[in-house]
Scaffold this active site. Structure first.
Site, PDB file in Angstrom:
ATOM      1  N   LEU A   1      -3.809   4.456  10.651  1.00  0.00           N
ATOM      2  CA  LEU A   1      -5.076   4.916   9.420  1.00  0.00           C
ATOM      3  C   LEU A   1      -5.405   3.893   8.268  1.00  0.00           C
ATOM      4  O   LEU A   1      -4.398   4.216   7.471  1.00  0.00           O
ATOM      5  CB  LEU A   1      -3.868   6.147   8.940  1.00  0.00           C
ATOM      6  CG  LEU A   1      -4.770   7.672   9.321  1.00  0.00           C
ATOM      7  CD1 LEU A   1      -4.980   7.712  10.331  1.00  0.00           C
ATOM      8  CD2 LEU A   1      -4.193   8.362   9.048  1.00  0.00           C
ATOM      9  N   ASP A   2      -6.432   4.023   8.812  1.00  0.00           N
ATOM     10  CA  ASP A   2      -7.268   2.966   7.903  1.00  0.00           C
ATOM     11  C   ASP A   2      -7.401   3.802   7.429  1.00  0.00           C
ATOM     12  O   ASP A   2      -8.207   4.835   7.936  1.00  0.00           O
ATOM     13  CB  ASP A   2      -8.182   1.430   8.913  1.00  0.00           C
ATOM     14  CG  ASP A   2      -8.371   0.874   7.496  1.00  0.00           C
ATOM     15  OD1 ASP A   2      -8.097  -0.291   7.199  1.00  0.00           O
ATOM     16  OD2 ASP A   2     -10.149   0.579   7.660  1.00  0.00           O
TER      17      ASP A   2
ATOM     18  N   ASP B   1      -3.747  -0.954  13.507  1.00  0.00           N
ATOM     19  CA  ASP B   1      -4.000  -0.463  11.783  1.00  0.00           C
ATOM     20  C   ASP B   1      -3.714   1.039  12.402  1.00  0.00           C
ATOM     21  O   ASP B   1      -4.488   1.867  12.754  1.00  0.00           O
ATOM     22  CB  ASP B   1      -4.973  -0.599  11.132  1.00  0.00           C
ATOM     23  CG  ASP B   1      -3.991  -0.020   9.922  1.00  0.00           C
ATOM     24  OD1 ASP B   1      -5.564  -0.384   8.683  1.00  0.00           O
ATOM     25  OD2 ASP B   1      -3.780   0.715   9.066  1.00  0.00           O
TER      26      ASP B   1
ATOM     27  N   GLU C   1       0.113  -2.016  10.917  1.00  0.00           N
ATOM     28  CA  GLU C   1       0.550  -1.933   9.376  1.00  0.00           C
ATOM     29  C   GLU C   1       1.946  -2.310   8.280  1.00  0.00           C
ATOM     30  O   GLU C   1       2.396  -1.882   7.361  1.00  0.00           O
ATOM     31  CB  GLU C   1      -0.931  -2.052   8.666  1.00  0.00           C
ATOM     32  CG  GLU C   1      -1.047  -1.278   7.349  1.00  0.00           C
ATOM     33  CD  GLU C   1      -1.808  -0.554   6.959  1.00  0.00           C
ATOM     34  OE1 GLU C   1      -2.807   0.208   7.111  1.00  0.00           O
ATOM     35  OE2 GLU C   1      -2.342  -1.614   5.698  1.00  0.00           O
ATOM     36  N   GLU C   2       2.302  -1.133   9.201  1.00  0.00           N
ATOM     37  CA  GLU C   2       3.437   0.002   8.352  1.00  0.00           C
ATOM     38  C   GLU C   2       5.011  -0.370   8.855  1.00  0.00           C
ATOM     39  O   GLU C   2       4.813   0.292   8.760  1.00  0.00           O
ATOM     40  CB  GLU C   2       3.742   1.531   9.079  1.00  0.00           C
ATOM     41  CG  GLU C   2       1.577   1.376   9.024  1.00  0.00           C
ATOM     42  CD  GLU C   2       1.748   1.784   7.190  1.00  0.00           C
ATOM     43  OE1 GLU C   2       0.516   1.776   7.207  1.00  0.00           O
ATOM     44  OE2 GLU C   2       2.550   1.840   6.485  1.00  0.00           O
TER      45      GLU C   2
ATOM     46  N   ASP D   1      -0.220   8.696   7.714  1.00  0.00           N
ATOM     47  CA  ASP D   1       0.378   7.155   7.818  1.00  0.00           C
ATOM     48  C   ASP D   1       1.489   6.658   8.890  1.00  0.00           C
ATOM     49  O   ASP D   1       1.380   6.572   9.994  1.00  0.00           O
ATOM     50  CB  ASP D   1       0.512   6.097   6.536  1.00  0.00           C
ATOM     51  CG  ASP D   1      -1.040   5.770   6.055  1.00  0.00           C
ATOM     52  OD1 ASP D   1      -1.586   5.787   5.230  1.00  0.00           O
ATOM     53  OD2 ASP D   1      -2.081   5.219   6.716  1.00  0.00           O
TER      54      ASP D   1
ATOM     55  N   ASP E   1       0.750  -1.102   0.233  1.00  0.00           N
ATOM     56  CA  ASP E   1       0.344   0.262  -0.610  1.00  0.00           C
ATOM     57  C   ASP E   1       0.478   0.579  -0.436  1.00  0.00           C
ATOM     58  O   ASP E   1       1.750   1.587   1.171  1.00  0.00           O
ATOM     59  CB  ASP E   1      -1.081  -0.672   1.974  1.00  0.00           C
ATOM     60  CG  ASP E   1      -1.461  -1.449   1.484  1.00  0.00           C
ATOM     61  OD1 ASP E   1      -2.495  -1.696   0.751  1.00  0.00           O
ATOM     62  OD2 ASP E   1      -2.113  -1.497   2.678  1.00  0.00           O
TER      63      ASP E   1
ATOM     64  N   GLU F   1      -6.895  -6.094  10.957  1.00  0.00           N
ATOM     65  CA  GLU F   1      -7.967  -5.895  10.321  1.00  0.00           C
ATOM     66  C   GLU F   1      -9.411  -6.650  11.369  1.00  0.00           C
ATOM     67  O   GLU F   1     -10.121  -5.802  11.078  1.00  0.00           O
ATOM     68  CB  GLU F   1      -8.508  -5.295   8.694  1.00  0.00           C
ATOM     69  CG  GLU F   1      -7.189  -4.057   8.367  1.00  0.00           C
ATOM     70  CD  GLU F   1      -7.262  -3.924   7.053  1.00  0.00           C
ATOM     71  OE1 GLU F   1      -6.698  -4.744   6.334  1.00  0.00           O
ATOM     72  OE2 GLU F   1      -7.070  -2.719   7.028  1.00  0.00           O
TER      73      GLU F   1
HETATM   74  P1  P6P Z   1     -10.643  -1.277  -1.936  1.00  0.00           P
HETATM   75  C1  P6P Z   1      -7.979   0.516   3.160  1.00  0.00           C
HETATM   76  O1  P6P Z   1      -7.013   0.904   2.238  1.00  0.00           O
HETATM   77  C2  P6P Z   1      -8.694  -0.896   2.665  1.00  0.00           C
HETATM   78  O2  P6P Z   1      -7.487  -1.714   4.118  1.00  0.00           O
HETATM   79  C3  P6P Z   1      -9.806  -1.116   4.354  1.00  0.00           C
HETATM   80  O3  P6P Z   1      -9.786   0.151   5.029  1.00  0.00           O
HETATM   81  C4  P6P Z   1     -10.604  -0.849   3.098  1.00  0.00           C
HETATM   82  O4  P6P Z   1     -12.362  -1.364   3.135  1.00  0.00           O
HETATM   83  C5  P6P Z   1     -10.264  -1.429   2.130  1.00  0.00           C
HETATM   84  O5  P6P Z   1      -9.065  -1.537   2.646  1.00  0.00           O
HETATM   85  C6  P6P Z   1     -10.138  -0.643   0.512  1.00  0.00           C
HETATM   86  O6  P6P Z   1     -10.130  -1.637  -0.214  1.00  0.00           O
HETATM   87  O7  P6P Z   1      -9.494  -2.631  -2.675  1.00  0.00           O
HETATM   88  O8  P6P Z   1     -12.472  -1.638  -2.225  1.00  0.00           O
HETATM   89  O9  P6P Z   1      -9.448  -0.103  -2.190  1.00  0.00           O
END
Ligand code: P6P
Length: 314
Positions: free
Chosen positions: A113-114, A111, A92-93, A69, A63, A263
């Site tokens: 900053l999700d 995580d 995550e980082e 983040d 990512d 997550e």
């Molecule tokens: P997509 C954010 O990057 C994440 O990890 C989750 O928070 C979110 O539900 C998902 O990915 C979104 O992924 O493939 O739909 O852009």
């Protein structure tokens, strides 16, 4: 006039119900809420400082890492290490966990900053945390979580958490700088009319999943599609309004995208504690024996009736 219940009051009250409580969990949650308040203040003024945009790095999951983040990740690491309460931290980082020399009692997965790709467009993002008692193996099944929760940064800043005694929500009162109890023992509606999935990938989905999605669109019951692209926001809405959130496996991503440890497991504990259901393929993700920190799993979670209906198709 009754004094409002702060997060600290509430955790202390909860702690008094457990005779073995040492107060260390209360302290840990206080450090987590402090980090949340600092992240919230930076997000609120992100447009005014040079903290928007990409950092130029990508993380172990591939990512793109936003500047916020990195800021949030480093803040949480520093805060929790200084607490002396953690044995290990995994983020995550971070490619690998950080082990603390302080010999603390807890392992925290987070995580920082999700959904951070939403920051530049001023849409909800969140911090997700999952807390275990330390163990010889940093990886433990989700069923062993001591606590799980998230902080959602939006029109208001809310902290939602469970220790296995129900799900409780706190709203940050900026004038007091305290999280105040706003929803005690949240229960998710048994059914709902909102489904949440990134249908752009439908051509990669299984026949069963596409049959399920078609049944929602063509059936008697009228459904709405809501997809914010930040799991914290999609789960927050699902907790409050019911429905189902799905991040499935597909032909290109045999294990989907979401990470089990920081997550899927914490959100599964919250949804289950609120009376909902979480499934990865056909089983409870919190029973999966994790093999690696950033392991991905497919997931469907939300209102019991909606998840059970989904399971009939896959
Ligand atoms: P997509 C954010 O990057 C994440 O990890 C989750 O928070 C979110 O539900 C998902 O990915 C979104 O992924 O493939 O739909 O852009």
């Amino acid at each position: 006039m009754k004094k409002p219940t702060t997060l600290t009051d509430f955790i202390l009250q909860e702690g008094r119900r457990h005779k073995e409580a040492t107060g260390r969990f209360t302290l840990l949650m206080n450090y987590i809420q402090e980090a949340g308040k600092i992240i919230a203040s930076h997000i609120k003024k992100a447009g005014l400082t040079d903290i928007l945009g990409k950092s130029g790095r990508t993380n172990i999951s591939g990512d793109e890492v936003q500047k916020l983040d990195e800021f949030s990740n480093q803040l949480i690491i520093n805060t929790l290490l200084e607490s002396g309460l953690v044995h290990a931290l995994a983020s995550e980082e971070l490619e690998e966990p950080i082990y603390s020399k302080a010999g603390g009692e807890y392992t925290v997965f987070f995580d920082p900053l999700d959904g951070s790709s939403n920051i530049d467009i001023n849409i909800n993002v969140g911090t997700i945390f999952s807390i275990y008692h330390k163990s010889s193996n940093v990886l433990q099944e989700g069923k062993k979580q001591v606590a799980a929760g998230y902080i959602i940064y939006g029109s208001s800043v809310m902290l939602v958490y469970t220790t296995g005694q129900g799900v409780h929500m706190f709203t940050l009162d900026p004038s007091m700088g305290s999280f105040l109890l706003s929803h005690r023992d949240i229960k998710i509606p048994d059914s709902g009319n909102i489904y949440s999935i990134n249908e752009a990938y439908a051509k990669l989905y299984s026949k069963g999943l596409n049959d399920y999605l078609r049944s929602l669109k063509e059936g008697e019951k009228k459904y709405k599609l809501r997809y914010i692209g930040a799991m914290v926001a999609d789960i927050h809405r699902t907790l409050l309004k019911g429905g189902i959130f799905i991040y499935p496996e597909d032909k290109k991503h045999p294990n989907g995208k979401l990470r089990l440890m920081y997550e899927v497991n914490p959100m599964s504990m919250l949804i289950e504690q609120a009376g909902g259901l979480s499934r990865s393929r056909k089983s409870n993700p919190m029973l999966i024996v994790p093999k690696e920190i950033h392991q991905r799993v497919p997931v469907a979670l939300g209102s019991t009736e909606e998840v059970k209906n989904y399971l009939k198709f896959i």
